[in-house]
Design a protein around this motif. Structure first.
Motif, PDB file in Angstrom:
ATOM      1  N   VAL A  62     -55.481 -72.228  -1.804  1.00  0.00           N
ATOM      2  CA  VAL A  62     -55.771 -72.865  -0.518  1.00  0.00           C
ATOM      3  C   VAL A  62     -55.420 -71.927   0.633  1.00  0.00           C
ATOM      4  O   VAL A  62     -56.169 -71.825   1.620  1.00  0.00           O
ATOM      5  N   PHE A  63     -54.284 -71.220   0.528  1.00  0.00           N
ATOM      6  CA  PHE A  63     -53.937 -70.253   1.569  1.00  0.00           C
ATOM      7  C   PHE A  63     -54.999 -69.156   1.647  1.00  0.00           C
ATOM      8  O   PHE A  63     -55.417 -68.752   2.735  1.00  0.00           O
ATOM      9  N   GLY A  64     -55.427 -68.665   0.496  1.00  0.00           N
ATOM     10  CA  GLY A  64     -56.472 -67.661   0.495  1.00  0.00           C
ATOM     11  C   GLY A  64     -57.757 -68.193   1.078  1.00  0.00           C
ATOM     12  O   GLY A  64     -58.478 -67.486   1.805  1.00  0.00           O
ATOM     13  N   LEU A  65     -58.068 -69.453   0.785  1.00  0.00           N
ATOM     14  CA  LEU A  65     -59.277 -70.081   1.312  1.00  0.00           C
ATOM     15  C   LEU A  65     -59.241 -70.172   2.825  1.00  0.00           C
ATOM     16  O   LEU A  65     -60.263 -69.960   3.500  1.00  0.00           O
ATOM     17  N   PHE A  83     -65.032 -54.438  18.258  1.00  0.00           N
ATOM     18  CA  PHE A  83     -64.392 -53.652  17.211  1.00  0.00           C
ATOM     19  C   PHE A  83     -63.004 -54.199  16.871  1.00  0.00           C
ATOM     20  O   PHE A  83     -62.660 -54.376  15.688  1.00  0.00           O
ATOM     21  N   ILE A  84     -62.207 -54.476  17.878  1.00  0.00           N
ATOM     22  CA  ILE A  84     -60.836 -54.938  17.633  1.00  0.00           C
ATOM     23  C   ILE A  84     -60.833 -56.300  16.950  1.00  0.00           C
ATOM     24  O   ILE A  84     -60.147 -56.522  15.944  1.00  0.00           O
ATOM     25  N   LEU A  85     -61.606 -57.248  17.492  1.00  0.00           N
ATOM     26  CA  LEU A  85     -61.645 -58.581  16.893  1.00  0.00           C
ATOM     27  C   LEU A  85     -62.336 -58.560  15.533  1.00  0.00           C
ATOM     28  O   LEU A  85     -61.959 -59.304  14.623  1.00  0.00           O
ATOM     29  N   GLY A  86     -63.346 -57.682  15.379  1.00  0.00           N
ATOM     30  CA  GLY A  86     -64.011 -57.563  14.090  1.00  0.00           C
ATOM     31  C   GLY A  86     -63.082 -57.015  13.027  1.00  0.00           C
ATOM     32  O   GLY A  86     -63.109 -57.460  11.868  1.00  0.00           O
ATOM     33  N   ALA A  87     -62.263 -56.040  13.397  1.00  0.00           N
ATOM     34  CA  ALA A  87     -61.294 -55.491  12.440  1.00  0.00           C
ATOM     35  C   ALA A  87     -60.276 -56.557  12.039  1.00  0.00           C
ATOM     36  O   ALA A  87     -59.877 -56.647  10.865  1.00  0.00           O
ATOM     37  N   LEU A  88     -59.867 -57.375  13.011  1.00  0.00           N
ATOM     38  CA  LEU A  88     -58.916 -58.447  12.717  1.00  0.00           C
ATOM     39  C   LEU A  88     -59.529 -59.463  11.746  1.00  0.00           C
ATOM     40  O   LEU A  88     -58.881 -59.889  10.780  1.00  0.00           O
ATOM     41  N   SER A  89     -60.788 -59.829  11.978  1.00  0.00           N
ATOM     42  CA  SER A  89     -61.431 -60.804  11.102  1.00  0.00           C
ATOM     43  C   SER A  89     -61.647 -60.231   9.705  1.00  0.00           C
ATOM     44  O   SER A  89     -61.528 -60.944   8.705  1.00  0.00           O
ATOM     45  N   SER A  90     -61.978 -58.936   9.622  1.00  0.00           N
ATOM     46  CA  SER A  90     -62.125 -58.300   8.307  1.00  0.00           C
ATOM     47  C   SER A  90     -60.804 -58.317   7.551  1.00  0.00           C
ATOM     48  O   SER A  90     -60.771 -58.484   6.325  1.00  0.00           O
ATOM     49  N   GLY A  91     -59.712 -58.138   8.294  1.00  0.00           N
ATOM     50  CA  GLY A  91     -58.392 -58.225   7.677  1.00  0.00           C
ATOM     51  C   GLY A  91     -58.121 -59.619   7.130  1.00  0.00           C
ATOM     52  O   GLY A  91     -57.578 -59.769   6.017  1.00  0.00           O
ATOM     53  N   PHE A  92     -58.492 -60.658   7.897  1.00  0.00           N
ATOM     54  CA  PHE A  92     -58.344 -62.030   7.414  1.00  0.00           C
ATOM     55  C   PHE A  92     -59.116 -62.227   6.112  1.00  0.00           C
ATOM     56  O   PHE A  92     -58.598 -62.768   5.137  1.00  0.00           O
ATOM     57  N   LEU A  93     -60.373 -61.790   6.133  1.00  0.00           N
ATOM     58  CA  LEU A  93     -61.228 -61.986   4.969  1.00  0.00           C
ATOM     59  C   LEU A  93     -60.685 -61.232   3.754  1.00  0.00           C
ATOM     60  O   LEU A  93     -60.624 -61.777   2.641  1.00  0.00           O
ATOM     61  N   LEU A  94     -60.251 -59.989   3.983  1.00  0.00           N
ATOM     62  CA  LEU A  94     -59.736 -59.176   2.880  1.00  0.00           C
ATOM     63  C   LEU A  94     -58.444 -59.757   2.326  1.00  0.00           C
ATOM     64  O   LEU A  94     -58.226 -59.775   1.105  1.00  0.00           O
ATOM     65  N   TYR A  95     -57.579 -60.249   3.211  1.00  0.00           N
ATOM     66  CA  TYR A  95     -56.319 -60.841   2.758  1.00  0.00           C
ATOM     67  C   TYR A  95     -56.582 -62.107   1.958  1.00  0.00           C
ATOM     68  O   TYR A  95     -55.943 -62.352   0.919  1.00  0.00           O
ATOM     69  N   GLY A  96     -57.535 -62.919   2.424  1.00  0.00           N
ATOM     70  CA  GLY A  96     -57.885 -64.118   1.681  1.00  0.00           C
ATOM     71  C   GLY A  96     -58.451 -63.792   0.307  1.00  0.00           C
ATOM     72  O   GLY A  96     -58.114 -64.447  -0.691  1.00  0.00           O
ATOM     73  N   MET A  97     -59.300 -62.773   0.241  1.00  0.00           N
ATOM     74  CA  MET A  97     -59.850 -62.349  -1.045  1.00  0.00           C
ATOM     75  C   MET A  97     -58.753 -61.878  -1.993  1.00  0.00           C
ATOM     76  O   MET A  97     -58.782 -62.166  -3.199  1.00  0.00           O
ATOM     77  N   SER A  98     -57.774 -61.157  -1.454  1.00  0.00           N
ATOM     78  CA  SER A  98     -56.687 -60.662  -2.310  1.00  0.00           C
ATOM     79  C   SER A  98     -55.862 -61.813  -2.877  1.00  0.00           C
ATOM     80  O   SER A  98     -55.405 -61.759  -4.029  1.00  0.00           O
ATOM     81  N   MET A  99     -55.675 -62.869  -2.096  1.00  0.00           N
ATOM     82  CA  MET A  99     -54.914 -64.020  -2.591  1.00  0.00           C
ATOM     83  C   MET A  99     -55.693 -64.753  -3.682  1.00  0.00           C
ATOM     84  O   MET A  99     -55.112 -65.193  -4.685  1.00  0.00           O
TER      85      MET A  99
END
Length: 497
Positions: free
Chosen positions: A210-213, A166-182
């Motif tokens: 590239v940062f978003g990618l 759960f903790i690592l999955g939430a962190l990875s979802s945050g990465f993905l969401l932040y990249g999508m927002s960029m």
């Protein structure tokens, strides 16, 4: 509003209604073994597979819900495979769920309902054509799997695995969401087709893209379980109940492949020179770390977890071989090889964990290598099927694993990186050691116990499916053309639609 515009989403709509009905039926069921819940869940998977197969035969592409949802040959093929994989998982897990109980007490219906929710999340991910739809399907799948890992509330190992996941999955979802927002900030769109058009036209801030990618690839790498985002895989595989481990290691890999292809190929093919380099690094690290770490394991579930990391690295080799010097003439072939590899890996994983669940039906988890000692004397049928699965995972002919590796290596050689193909072959030789170790224990070591584990004691449906699973791995190894043609056809029609 014309109801026919929702026709491509009828499998998802049917599955949603079926889940709601099964959940209500299970609440009022007085059957401690939840036989009705199991059968309804199984039939729902088969009906969903049939519906998607009907759409696959048409070969058409539909966009609905404002281009947020796409039904194309690739999505239909993957959804057929995902539905069948979940159905096989339910059959293999039936005895395990009944004998242990996935929760405290006698209620086992949660396992079947959550498995269907996971399938729904996978189907939304596979057909996603928008950042919002991708994230919706991903979170539906992820939250379901978090809950399933923690179903055995009396197990400290399961609780620890669920928390890590759960903790690592939430962190990875945050990465993905932040990249999508960029990427959204740079292109002004959440729609993958529109993003591709904006990137092709140029004018977007490349630095922001590239940062978003980087963040998007990081989030995808976690979902695939590749190095260095692999920390959760061995702990979750070992800590979760074996039936849940099978569910995590099987069908969701197809959904992860789908969103990787949608995001990187369909949405950001213009940035291929950047994300292919990232995938190359992830693939190399995964092949080395996954295979070397698997050698040192004493738990077969942890060994299979580390081998999963290596196999996903091998799949990424196909994904990073599609664009050569800016040319996409070999893209369909390379991505088809990666798709074929993923499909056959899921098939082999189902068989491997099916044998584990069959051996575990007498109360032990069959988690140690020692549990396989002398298996051919106690259960020659199970030992034969497990040997076929180990040979396929190792890439030994005539199993389908050999052809899958050959197809990916052909795509890599097509890029001109001969050194990379040689490196992949060398890591496969390392992998052969720990796979053949299992075969050696089954056929050359004396058993630690003399309990009867023959296939005659299995449920009829499970025994039949295990035999079909083993035969399929051999037949597809000898005659892989029809499945490869299906992959090439689906990939070609999807990329050109």
């Amino acid at each position: 509003m014309n109801s026919f515009q929702f026709l491509p989403a009828y499998p998802e709509i049917f599955l949603t209604i079926a889940i709601s009905a099964i959940l209500l039926i299970d609440v009022y069921s007085k059957d401690a073994q939840r036989g009705l819940t199991y059968r309804l869940a199984l039939y729902s998977c088969l009906i969903v597979a049939a519906l998607n197969l009907a759409y696959l035969d048409t070969g058409e592409t539909w966009y609905i819900f404002g281009h947020m949802f796409v039904s194309d040959p690739l999505s239909n093929l993957l959804k057929v495979a995902s539905s069948l994989a979940v159905a096989v998982t339910l059959v293999y897990s039936r005895n395990y769920v009944n004998e242990r109980g996935m929760v405290t007490g006698e209620r086992h219906g949660e396992f079947y309902v959550l498995a269907l929710f996971s399938l729904l999340g996978q189907m939304v991910m596979i057909s996603a054509n928008n950042f919002m739809t991708i994230f919706l399907g991903l979170e539906l799948l992820s939250l379901t799997l978090y809950a399933m890992v923690a179903l055995r509330r009396d197990s400290s190992a399961a609780m620890e695995a669920a928390m890590k996941y759960f903790i690592l999955g939430a962190l990875s979802s945050g990465f993905l969401l932040y990249g999508m927002s960029m990427v959204y900030g740079a292109t002004g769109s959440l729609d993958l087709s529109q993003i591709a058009r904006v990137l092709t036209a140029g004018g977007s801030d490349r630095t922001v893209l590239v940062f978003g990618l980087v963040f998007i690839v990081s989030g995808l790498a976690f979902k695939l379980g590749v190095v260095p985002y692999h920390m959760w895989v061995p702990d979750v595989y070992q800590g979760a109940p074996t039936a849940v481990t099978l569910l995590i290691g099987g069908a969701p890999k197809l959904a992860a492949f789908a969103i990787t292809l949608r995001l990187l190929v369909e949405g950001m093919i213009t940035l291929a020179v950047d994300w292919q380099q990232m995938l190359l690094v992830l693939a190399l690290l995964s092949l080395v770390v996954g295979n070397l770490s698997a050698i040192a394991q004493t738990s077969i579930k942890r060994m299979l977890a580390y081998s999963t990391i290596a196999h996903m690295g091998f799949m990424l080799l196909g994904m990073m071989s599609g664009i050569i010097n800016g040319n996409a003439y070999s893209a369909a072939g390379a991505y088809s090889a990666a798709l074929f590899y993923t499909l056959t890996y899921v098939l082999t994983t189902l068989g491997s964990f099916g044998v584990l669940l069959a051996i575990s039906r007498h109360g032990s988890e069959a988690d140690r290598f020692e549990d396989f000692k002398g298996l051919h004397k106690r259960a020659p049928g199970l030992a034969l099927i497990m040997m076929i699965m180990m040979f396929s995972l190792a890439g030994v002919p005539p199993t389908v694993g050999f052809y899958a590796k050959f197809a990916v290596l052909g795509a890599v050689v097509g890029t001109g990186m001969i050194w990379l193909a040689v490196f992949a072959v060398m890591t496969s030789l390392i992998a052969a050691f720990y796979y053949l170790r299992v075969v050696k224990m089954m056929y050359f070591d004396a058993p630690e116990e003399n309990s009867d584990l023959s296939m005659t004691g299995l449920r009829g449906d499970m025994k039949t499916l295990l035999i079909i699973n083993g035969v399929a791995v051999l037949v597809l190894g000898l005659m892989p053309e029809w499945l490869m043609r299906a992959c090439i056809s689906a990939m070609t029609r999807t990329l050109t639609s």
